[in-house]
Design a protein around this motif. Structure first.
Motif, mmCIF file in Angstrom:
data_model
loop_
_atom_site.group_PDB
_atom_site.id
_atom_site.type_symbol
_atom_site.label_atom_id
_atom_site.label_comp_id
_atom_site.label_asym_id
_atom_site.label_seq_id
_atom_site.Cartn_x
_atom_site.Cartn_y
_atom_site.Cartn_z
ATOM 1 N N UNK A 7 22.919 57.024 21.935
ATOM 2 C CA UNK A 7 22.950 57.446 20.538
ATOM 3 C C UNK A 7 24.277 58.083 20.143
ATOM 4 N N UNK A 8 25.341 57.638 20.782
ATOM 5 C CA UNK A 8 26.679 58.103 20.444
ATOM 6 C C UNK A 8 27.364 57.117 19.515
ATOM 7 N N UNK A 9 28.513 57.499 19.021
ATOM 8 C CA UNK A 9 29.299 56.669 18.114
ATOM 9 C C UNK A 9 30.714 56.587 18.652
ATOM 10 N N UNK A 10 31.459 55.561 18.247
ATOM 11 C CA UNK A 10 32.789 55.410 18.805
ATOM 12 C C UNK A 10 33.719 54.616 17.902
ATOM 13 N N UNK A 11 35.001 54.826 18.148
ATOM 14 C CA UNK A 11 36.093 54.000 17.632
ATOM 15 C C UNK A 11 36.968 53.731 18.854
ATOM 16 N N UNK A 12 37.102 52.444 19.220
ATOM 17 C CA UNK A 12 37.823 52.061 20.430
ATOM 18 C C UNK A 12 38.848 50.987 20.086
ATOM 19 N N UNK A 13 40.043 51.119 20.610
ATOM 20 C CA UNK A 13 41.069 50.098 20.390
ATOM 21 C C UNK A 13 40.694 48.808 21.119
ATOM 22 N N UNK A 14 40.841 47.697 20.439
ATOM 23 C CA UNK A 14 40.503 46.393 21.016
ATOM 24 C C UNK A 14 41.540 45.974 22.042
ATOM 25 N N UNK A 15 41.061 45.397 23.134
ATOM 26 C CA UNK A 15 41.928 44.820 24.151
ATOM 27 C C UNK A 15 41.615 43.337 24.271
ATOM 28 N N UNK A 72 46.991 46.416 14.816
ATOM 29 C CA UNK A 72 46.146 47.171 15.725
ATOM 30 C C UNK A 72 44.704 46.920 15.315
ATOM 31 N N UNK A 73 43.871 46.547 16.298
ATOM 32 C CA UNK A 73 42.462 46.280 16.016
ATOM 33 C C UNK A 73 41.584 47.302 16.711
ATOM 34 N N UNK A 74 40.550 47.742 16.001
ATOM 35 C CA UNK A 74 39.645 48.779 16.495
ATOM 36 C C UNK A 74 38.200 48.317 16.379
ATOM 37 N N UNK A 75 37.385 48.620 17.403
ATOM 38 C CA UNK A 75 35.940 48.421 17.322
ATOM 39 C C UNK A 75 35.350 49.719 16.805
ATOM 40 N N UNK A 76 34.452 49.615 15.841
ATOM 41 C CA UNK A 76 33.899 50.810 15.208
ATOM 42 C C UNK A 76 32.384 50.746 15.230
ATOM 43 N N UNK A 77 31.773 51.792 15.755
ATOM 44 C CA UNK A 77 30.320 51.956 15.690
ATOM 45 C C UNK A 77 30.056 53.377 15.223
#
Length: 84
Positions: A7-15, A72-77
């Motif tokens: 149940x966490x949230x994140x913003x992670x840079x895409x690789x 720059x691409x980011x995954x966002x949840x």
């Protein structure tokens, strides 16, 4: 995606090595000092094989990074809480 399962949230840079499926085309959503911002919906598989729908944010950079990247691409949840 253990973060999401807990149940966490994140913003992670895409690789490059992360496989995903594109669900929508990029749509412009704004601008920043760094460049123009776009978003699209994507689909990934978590470690249990469950499909996860994630937003992908792309910043088309005005200046390239030290490694010559022009975006720059980011995954966002994220979940936003509504005021009650």
């Amino acid at each position: 995606m253990t973060i999401r399962r807990q149940k966490g949230y994140f913003i992670i840079r895409q690789h490059q090595q992360i496989p995903f499926e594109i669900l929508s085309e990029f749509e412009p959503v704004g601008q920043s000092e760094s460049g123009d911002i776009y978003e699209q919906w994507t689909l990934m598989q978590d470690e249990d094989g469950k499909a996860v729908r994630l937003r992908r944010i792309s910043v088309k950079l005005k200046q390239k990074t030290r490694s010559e990247d022009s975006e720059m691409n980011l995954w966002v949840y994220l979940q936003f809480l509504k005021n009650k």
